[in-house]
Design an enzyme around this catalytic site. Structure first.
Site, PDB file in Angstrom:
ATOM      1  CG  ASN A  10     131.568 -14.094  92.771  1.00 59.21           C
ATOM      2  OD1 ASN A  10     130.769 -15.038  92.818  1.00 59.21           O
ATOM      3  ND2 ASN A  10     132.654 -14.115  92.016  1.00 59.21           N
ATOM      4  CE  LYS A  12     135.243 -15.652  93.928  1.00 62.23           C
ATOM      5  NZ  LYS A  12     136.674 -15.568  93.740  1.00 62.23           N
ATOM      6  CG  HIS A  95     134.470 -14.541  88.169  1.00 62.41           C
ATOM      7  ND1 HIS A  95     135.541 -15.344  88.445  1.00 62.41           N
ATOM      8  CD2 HIS A  95     134.428 -13.608  89.148  1.00 62.41           C
ATOM      9  CE1 HIS A  95     136.122 -14.903  89.560  1.00 62.41           C
ATOM     10  NE2 HIS A  95     135.458 -13.864  90.006  1.00 62.41           N
ATOM     11  CD  GLU A  97     136.957 -17.701  90.838  1.00 63.47           C
ATOM     12  OE1 GLU A  97     135.763 -17.907  91.102  1.00 63.47           O
ATOM     13  OE2 GLU A  97     137.728 -17.067  91.595  1.00 63.47           O
ATOM     14  CD  GLU A 167     136.370  -9.747  89.976  1.00 57.74           C
ATOM     15  OE1 GLU A 167     136.066  -9.552  91.149  1.00 57.74           O
ATOM     16  OE2 GLU A 167     136.171 -10.831  89.399  1.00 57.74           O
ATOM     17  N   GLY A 173     141.286 -13.682  95.329  1.00 54.92           N
ATOM     18  CA  GLY A 173     141.420 -14.735  96.335  1.00 54.92           C
ATOM     19  C   GLY A 173     142.839 -14.922  96.844  1.00 54.92           C
ATOM     20  CB  SER A 213     142.279  -9.378  97.669  1.00 53.05           C
ATOM     21  OG  SER A 213     142.647 -10.690  97.268  1.00 53.05           O
TER      22      SER A 213
HETATM   23  P1  PGA Z   1     138.039 -12.130  96.188  1.00 51.23           P
HETATM   24  O1  PGA Z   1     137.199 -12.508  94.890  1.00 51.23           O
HETATM   25  O2  PGA Z   1     137.415 -10.875  96.769  1.00 51.23           O
HETATM   26  O3  PGA Z   1     137.909 -13.296  97.094  1.00 51.23           O
HETATM   27  O4  PGA Z   1     139.446 -11.875  95.729  1.00 51.23           O
HETATM   28  C1  PGA Z   1     136.752 -11.506  94.017  1.00 51.23           C
HETATM   29  C2  PGA Z   1     136.038 -12.146  92.850  1.00 51.23           C
HETATM   30  O5  PGA Z   1     136.472 -13.188  92.377  1.00 51.23           O
HETATM   31  O6  PGA Z   1     135.022 -11.604  92.381  1.00 51.23           O
END
Ligand code: PGA
Length: 250
Positions: A10, A12, A95, A97, A167, A173, A213
């Site tokens: 992803n 982003k 997601h 976010e 998630e 993140g 992560s």
């Molecule tokens: P990350 O993000 O691996 O940077 O924690 C995962 C995601 O948001 O899909």
């Protein structure tokens, strides 16, 4: 039949079209693995150049979002038809976010999931709890509610082909990966929930990823869990490390 792992990046809001092409070129020799489905979910403007750069490889280019209406006066949005016409097969839906910054809800997630299926796209449906929810001990209840709403009016045949990404919001993140036991526990609970909504065969077929992560060092143990069928990877998907995650079996 064993479920095929699906490992998706992803990106982003990272990578200009020029940078996207360079990253696909850099990663394509590193992510060769025919035992897993490899997906790069990229910003909409990068889809077509990334797809050209990935031609002839095992990389699927996916989208990070779509809108639930067919077409019309929805300035700034992208429809499932547009994604399909561009050659996209996978689309991330809901997601955390998107939920936090763009007011997406379980209801809009459900509308998007239905629209994605209507056009033959495979949704990667995201769910996950906050740290407060985990600390209050309501993680499983919360996830079950998210899943039940996301799959309203989705048929069993459609659900069998869906991908769910578990998630935990506190792990995204932050470098704070869920323990293998925490990740497996929730992914197993999601599979039970799918079995309750549909049946055992649907629960057996659906693929459930862990995300938050994921790194080259945490991937092997996570992906070896019985109910974890791969990962949704943010930060590490923009680096050569993603090749190690895709080839987690070493
Ligand atoms: P990350 O993000 O691996 O940077 O924690 C995962 C995601 O948001 O899909």
């Amino acid at each position: 039949m064993a479920r095929k792992k699906i490992i998706a990046g992803n990106w982003k809001m990272n990578m200009t079209p020029t940078e996207a092409v360079a990253l696909v070129e850099e990663l394509k020799p590193l992510v060769v693995n025919n035992n897993v489905d490899v997906v790069f979910c990229v910003p909409a403007i990068d889809i077509i150049p990334a797809m050209k750069a990935a031609e002839g490889t095992n990389i699927n280019i996916g989208a990070e979002n779509m809108y639930f209406e067919e077409k019309g006066a929805f300035t700034g949005e992208i429809s499932s038809n547009m994604l399909v016409d561009a050659g996209v097969k996978y689309v991330i839906i809901g997601h955390s976010e998107r939920r936090e910054y763009f007011a997406e809800t379980d209801e809009t997630v459900n509308k998007k999931v239905l629209k994605a299926f209507e056009h033959g796209l495979t949704p990667i449906i995201c769910c996950g709890e906050s740290l407060t929810q985990r600390e209050q001990g309501i993680t499983i209840d919360w996830i079950r509610q998210q899943i039940k709403i996301a799959f309203l009016n989705v048929t069993a045949d459609q659900a069998k082909t869906a991908v769910i990404a578990y998630e935990p919001i506190w792990a995204i993140g932050t470098g704070k990966v869920a323990t293998t036991e925490q990740a497996q526990e929730v992914c197993a609970a999601i599979r039970v929930c799918i079995a309750e909504i549909y049946d055992a065969a649907t629960a057996e077929a659906i693929r459930i990823q862990y995300g938050g992560s994921v790194s080259a060092s945490s991937a092997p143990e996570l992906f070896a869990q019985p109910d974890i069928d791969g990962g949704l990877v943010g930060g590490a998907s923009l680096k050569p490390d993603f090749g190690k995650i895709v080839n987690y079996e070493g």
